[in-house]
Design a protein around this motif. Sequence first.
Motif, PDB file in Angstrom:
ATOM      1  N   PRO A 158     -41.300 -68.033 -64.469  1.00  0.00           N
ATOM      2  CA  PRO A 158     -41.627 -68.576 -65.415  1.00  0.00           C
ATOM      3  C   PRO A 158     -40.353 -69.765 -66.210  1.00  0.00           C
ATOM      4  O   PRO A 158     -39.242 -69.273 -66.053  1.00  0.00           O
ATOM      5  CB  PRO A 158     -42.250 -67.780 -66.601  1.00  0.00           C
ATOM      6  CG  PRO A 158     -41.466 -67.382 -66.275  1.00  0.00           C
ATOM      7  CD  PRO A 158     -41.105 -66.921 -65.437  1.00  0.00           C
ATOM      8  N   PRO A 159     -41.536 -70.866 -66.648  1.00  0.00           N
ATOM      9  CA  PRO A 159     -40.160 -71.808 -67.521  1.00  0.00           C
ATOM     10  C   PRO A 159     -39.649 -70.908 -68.520  1.00  0.00           C
ATOM     11  O   PRO A 159     -40.455 -69.634 -69.225  1.00  0.00           O
ATOM     12  CB  PRO A 159     -40.850 -73.126 -68.082  1.00  0.00           C
ATOM     13  CG  PRO A 159     -42.226 -72.653 -67.663  1.00  0.00           C
ATOM     14  CD  PRO A 159     -42.246 -71.371 -66.934  1.00  0.00           C
ATOM     15  N   ILE A 177     -39.831 -60.153 -65.583  1.00  0.00           N
ATOM     16  CA  ILE A 177     -40.072 -61.682 -64.460  1.00  0.00           C
ATOM     17  C   ILE A 177     -39.315 -63.069 -65.882  1.00  0.00           C
ATOM     18  O   ILE A 177     -38.745 -63.516 -65.695  1.00  0.00           O
ATOM     19  CB  ILE A 177     -41.614 -61.960 -64.471  1.00  0.00           C
ATOM     20  CG1 ILE A 177     -41.838 -60.318 -63.426  1.00  0.00           C
ATOM     21  CG2 ILE A 177     -41.719 -63.376 -63.882  1.00  0.00           C
ATOM     22  CD1 ILE A 177     -42.904 -60.436 -62.867  1.00  0.00           C
ATOM     23  N   ASP A 178     -39.774 -62.917 -67.148  1.00  0.00           N
ATOM     24  CA  ASP A 178     -39.459 -63.703 -67.327  1.00  0.00           C
ATOM     25  C   ASP A 178     -37.940 -63.435 -68.034  1.00  0.00           C
ATOM     26  O   ASP A 178     -37.387 -64.915 -67.880  1.00  0.00           O
ATOM     27  CB  ASP A 178     -40.463 -63.286 -69.264  1.00  0.00           C
ATOM     28  CG  ASP A 178     -41.540 -63.871 -69.149  1.00  0.00           C
ATOM     29  OD1 ASP A 178     -42.507 -64.165 -68.511  1.00  0.00           O
ATOM     30  OD2 ASP A 178     -42.454 -62.711 -70.048  1.00  0.00           O
ATOM     31  N   MET A 179     -37.707 -62.578 -68.108  1.00  0.00           N
ATOM     32  CA  MET A 179     -35.827 -62.499 -68.757  1.00  0.00           C
ATOM     33  C   MET A 179     -35.664 -62.876 -66.815  1.00  0.00           C
ATOM     34  O   MET A 179     -34.274 -63.749 -67.352  1.00  0.00           O
ATOM     35  CB  MET A 179     -35.943 -61.086 -68.794  1.00  0.00           C
ATOM     36  CG  MET A 179     -35.915 -60.813 -70.198  1.00  0.00           C
ATOM     37  SD  MET A 179     -34.791 -59.565 -70.248  1.00  0.00           S
ATOM     38  CE  MET A 179     -35.361 -58.308 -69.020  1.00  0.00           C
ATOM     39  N   LEU A 180     -36.013 -63.300 -66.234  1.00  0.00           N
ATOM     40  CA  LEU A 180     -35.402 -63.688 -64.333  1.00  0.00           C
ATOM     41  C   LEU A 180     -34.944 -65.032 -65.116  1.00  0.00           C
ATOM     42  O   LEU A 180     -34.388 -65.710 -64.026  1.00  0.00           O
ATOM     43  CB  LEU A 180     -36.368 -63.168 -63.548  1.00  0.00           C
ATOM     44  CG  LEU A 180     -35.405 -61.830 -63.342  1.00  0.00           C
ATOM     45  CD1 LEU A 180     -36.034 -60.971 -61.673  1.00  0.00           C
ATOM     46  CD2 LEU A 180     -33.434 -61.341 -63.138  1.00  0.00           C
ATOM     47  N   HIS A 194     -32.389 -67.577 -65.093  1.00  0.00           N
ATOM     48  CA  HIS A 194     -32.382 -68.863 -63.927  1.00  0.00           C
ATOM     49  C   HIS A 194     -32.441 -70.367 -65.247  1.00  0.00           C
ATOM     50  O   HIS A 194     -31.433 -71.525 -63.896  1.00  0.00           O
ATOM     51  CB  HIS A 194     -33.803 -68.784 -62.804  1.00  0.00           C
ATOM     52  CG  HIS A 194     -34.015 -69.846 -62.287  1.00  0.00           C
ATOM     53  ND1 HIS A 194     -32.809 -70.420 -60.687  1.00  0.00           N
ATOM     54  CD2 HIS A 194     -34.905 -71.468 -62.203  1.00  0.00           C
ATOM     55  CE1 HIS A 194     -33.470 -71.628 -60.545  1.00  0.00           C
ATOM     56  NE2 HIS A 194     -34.294 -72.348 -61.552  1.00  0.00           N
ATOM     57  N   ALA A 195     -33.054 -70.457 -65.169  1.00  0.00           N
ATOM     58  CA  ALA A 195     -33.211 -71.701 -66.019  1.00  0.00           C
ATOM     59  C   ALA A 195     -31.535 -72.057 -67.443  1.00  0.00           C
ATOM     60  O   ALA A 195     -31.125 -72.875 -66.955  1.00  0.00           O
ATOM     61  CB  ALA A 195     -33.681 -71.503 -68.017  1.00  0.00           C
ATOM     62  N   LEU A 213     -29.406 -67.948 -59.769  1.00  0.00           N
ATOM     63  CA  LEU A 213     -29.133 -66.414 -60.367  1.00  0.00           C
ATOM     64  C   LEU A 213     -28.517 -65.501 -59.575  1.00  0.00           C
ATOM     65  O   LEU A 213     -27.661 -64.414 -59.839  1.00  0.00           O
ATOM     66  CB  LEU A 213     -30.606 -65.654 -59.555  1.00  0.00           C
ATOM     67  CG  LEU A 213     -31.796 -65.722 -60.764  1.00  0.00           C
ATOM     68  CD1 LEU A 213     -32.872 -65.332 -60.071  1.00  0.00           C
ATOM     69  CD2 LEU A 213     -31.718 -66.102 -61.974  1.00  0.00           C
ATOM     70  N   SER A 214     -27.709 -66.048 -58.565  1.00  0.00           N
ATOM     71  CA  SER A 214     -26.764 -65.692 -57.824  1.00  0.00           C
ATOM     72  C   SER A 214     -24.827 -65.677 -58.673  1.00  0.00           C
ATOM     73  O   SER A 214     -24.369 -65.157 -58.546  1.00  0.00           O
ATOM     74  CB  SER A 214     -26.343 -66.327 -56.190  1.00  0.00           C
ATOM     75  OG  SER A 214     -25.825 -67.761 -56.648  1.00  0.00           O
ATOM     76  N   ARG A 215     -25.325 -66.518 -59.660  1.00  0.00           N
ATOM     77  CA  ARG A 215     -24.050 -66.557 -60.587  1.00  0.00           C
ATOM     78  C   ARG A 215     -24.269 -65.095 -61.422  1.00  0.00           C
ATOM     79  O   ARG A 215     -23.238 -64.090 -61.717  1.00  0.00           O
ATOM     80  CB  ARG A 215     -24.625 -67.504 -61.758  1.00  0.00           C
ATOM     81  CG  ARG A 215     -23.750 -69.013 -61.012  1.00  0.00           C
ATOM     82  CD  ARG A 215     -24.387 -70.059 -62.252  1.00  0.00           C
ATOM     83  NE  ARG A 215     -23.015 -68.986 -62.825  1.00  0.00           N
ATOM     84  CZ  ARG A 215     -23.260 -70.472 -63.926  1.00  0.00           C
ATOM     85  NH1 ARG A 215     -24.386 -71.275 -65.070  1.00  0.00           N
ATOM     86  NH2 ARG A 215     -21.975 -70.416 -65.288  1.00  0.00           N
TER      87      ARG A 215
END
Length: 151
Positions: free
Chosen positions: A15-16, A70-73, A77-78, A83-85
């Motif tokens: 999600p955004p 999922i929201d935290m991911l 990402h934002a 996410l590889s960071r």
Amino acid sequence: MNAYDKLQQLGIELPPLSAPAAAYVPYVITGNRIYLSGHIARKDGKPHVGRLGHNLTTVDGQAAARHIAIDMLGTLHAALGDLSRINRIVKVMSLVCSTPDFTEQHLVTNGCSELLAEVLGERGQHARSAFGVVQIPLGACVEIELIAEIS
């Protein structure tokens, strides 16, 4: 398999970034750490309200905690662009709105912990606390915050 491939395999779309509900920011990056503010459980875009041990079961709580992951991911990402960071999820803290006799807060929180490990592999395994509380903002059934080491 990278995190995005795993999300796609699981049929999960990130999600955004959600706007804060009060006077705080969704995340803070300092040094090589990112601190995510508490994310509350949502269902159909609204707070997922209820109390574990009263009108919600452990399975309901696990599903809510999974949605929070999922929201935290999505927030990660934002914030990071990739996410590889994420070097490692360091700590997860979970608040579960529950009755005084409900003792499965740790099992509720597994909904979050298991998804983080499934998506991020070993980097998603973390230290954790899970607490039962009387109330969570907006009547939500679960709230979770996270700390991660990043590059």
